[in-house]
Design an enzyme around this catalytic site. Sequence first.
Site, PDB file in Angstrom:
ATOM      1  N   ARG A  37      -4.058  -9.828   4.985  1.00  0.00           N
ATOM      2  CA  ARG A  37      -4.453  -9.929   3.573  1.00  0.00           C
ATOM      3  C   ARG A  37      -3.281  -9.443   2.723  1.00  0.00           C
ATOM      4  O   ARG A  37      -2.926  -8.271   2.793  1.00  0.00           O
ATOM      5  CB  ARG A  37      -5.692  -9.056   3.349  1.00  0.00           C
ATOM      6  CG  ARG A  37      -6.213  -9.045   1.922  1.00  0.00           C
ATOM      7  CD  ARG A  37      -7.384  -8.068   1.805  1.00  0.00           C
ATOM      8  NE  ARG A  37      -7.943  -8.048   0.465  1.00  0.00           N
ATOM      9  CZ  ARG A  37      -7.453  -7.337  -0.543  1.00  0.00           C
ATOM     10  NH1 ARG A  37      -6.377  -6.585  -0.365  1.00  0.00           N
ATOM     11  NH2 ARG A  37      -8.026  -7.368  -1.726  1.00  0.00           N
ATOM     12  N   LYS A  83       0.804  -1.228   0.000  1.00  0.00           N
ATOM     13  CA  LYS A  83       0.000   0.000   0.000  1.00  0.00           C
ATOM     14  C   LYS A  83       0.833   1.273   0.000  1.00  0.00           C
ATOM     15  O   LYS A  83       2.027   1.270   0.252  1.00  0.00           O
ATOM     16  CB  LYS A  83      -1.002  -0.034   1.158  1.00  0.00           C
ATOM     17  CG  LYS A  83      -2.205  -0.918   0.775  1.00  0.00           C
ATOM     18  CD  LYS A  83      -3.350  -0.805   1.713  1.00  0.00           C
ATOM     19  CE  LYS A  83      -4.498  -1.680   1.162  1.00  0.00           C
ATOM     20  NZ  LYS A  83      -5.467  -1.999   2.195  1.00  0.00           N
TER      21      LYS A  83
HETATM   22  N1  HH2 Z   1      -7.579  -3.536   0.616  1.00  0.00           N
HETATM   23  C1  HH2 Z   1      -7.873  -3.570  -0.693  1.00  0.00           C
HETATM   24  C2  HH2 Z   1      -9.015  -4.261  -1.163  1.00  0.00           C
HETATM   25  N2  HH2 Z   1      -9.803  -4.943  -0.315  1.00  0.00           N
HETATM   26  N3  HH2 Z   1     -10.312  -5.663   1.871  1.00  0.00           N
HETATM   27  C3  HH2 Z   1     -10.030  -5.667   3.180  1.00  0.00           C
HETATM   28  N4  HH2 Z   1     -10.816  -6.345   4.029  1.00  0.00           N
HETATM   29  N5  HH2 Z   1      -8.949  -4.982   3.690  1.00  0.00           N
HETATM   30  C4  HH2 Z   1      -8.107  -4.264   2.896  1.00  0.00           C
HETATM   31  O1  HH2 Z   1      -7.145  -3.637   3.419  1.00  0.00           O
HETATM   32  C5  HH2 Z   1      -8.379  -4.235   1.486  1.00  0.00           C
HETATM   33  C6  HH2 Z   1      -9.513  -4.955   1.010  1.00  0.00           C
HETATM   34  C7  HH2 Z   1      -6.986  -2.843  -1.659  1.00  0.00           C
HETATM   35  O2  HH2 Z   1      -5.999  -3.672  -2.166  1.00  0.00           O
HETATM   36  P1  HH2 Z   1      -6.057  -4.433  -3.583  1.00  0.00           P
HETATM   37  O3  HH2 Z   1      -7.161  -5.440  -3.607  1.00  0.00           O
HETATM   38  O4  HH2 Z   1      -4.721  -4.976  -3.874  1.00  0.00           O
HETATM   39  O5  HH2 Z   1      -6.296  -3.280  -4.635  1.00  0.00           O
HETATM   40  P2  HH2 Z   1      -7.555  -2.775  -5.464  1.00  0.00           P
HETATM   41  O6  HH2 Z   1      -8.594  -2.289  -4.517  1.00  0.00           O
HETATM   42  O7  HH2 Z   1      -6.975  -1.677  -6.337  1.00  0.00           O
HETATM   43  O8  HH2 Z   1      -8.082  -3.929  -6.277  1.00  0.00           O
END
Ligand code: HH2
Length: 280
Positions: free
Chosen positions: A256, A222
């Site tokens: 995660r 992040k």
């Molecule tokens: N962060 C992201 C997405 N979903 N869900 C939970 N519970 N906690 C988190 O910190 C979280 C989440 C963001 O990360 P990522 O899925 O890699 O990116 P994007 O939202 O751009 O798909």
Amino acid sequence: MRLRIGARLFEGPGPFVMGVVNATPDSFSDGGRFLSPDAAAAQAERLAEEGADLVDLGGESTRPGAAPVDAVEERRRVVPVVARLRARGFALPISIDTSKAEVARAALEAGADLVNDVHGLADPALARVVADAGAPVVLMHTRGTPATMQDLAVYRDLLAEVAAELRQALARAVAAGVAEERIILDPGLGFAKTPGQSVELLARVGELRALGRPLLVGPSRKRFIGHLTGAPVEDRLPGTLAAVTACVLAGVELVRVHDVAAARQAAQVAAALRQAAILR
Ligand code: HH2
């Protein structure tokens, strides 16, 4: 924690590793790599081999400024992945990262086991789907939408406000019929948080254990890591591992991450350190 997710009983302090698969063209770190159902399913299988305890499948990016996706498109991205994994005998629980009732329902019907909602079941229709299915759920803290969340990162007392808003989400979910013992809470690093606020939350995440529910934290790759180190998104694994270590030392049960093998090793060492410190 003691929580059944699909076929698996998650019992004890963990740490448990949730591996991320984004079937999106635009996720901030892996966008476009796993857009086809075959590529996404293969990635889930790879993460299982790396030692993931469950996988989290998403079809809509939630990064600041991401374009919204309609339910038809989001379903088209994720449901075939769940179906394919289950048809191939994939053994791990599958979490579906969505805020849409229709997507959650279809994914659960196809064989997903848990709903991960970055909006903390703010949508009553989604709360109903989760309650009716008796599914476990992750309620994450955020404010607003990807378009507005950066402007809403204003807190007088960060920890107290995040805790209070998570408590409200918990009460809302229980009022909608979701069993409290099926709820996991997440402070939402990077969601309506400046990089400095994400660091503060991470440093004090143990205080959220007072909410009485298992905690999940998603520090992986992040922006706060880039902000602290200058590292571009593809070079943030070391910073991610430092954050995973901090989570586990603070008693967080689930992390995660995109890089499962590395995070698992860091989490195992941190868990041993925590255990040794507790036993002293
Ligand atoms: N962060 C992201 C997405 N979903 N869900 C939970 N519970 N906690 C988190 O910190 C979280 C989440 C963001 O990360 P990522 O899925 O890699 O990116 P994007 O939202 O751009 O798909």
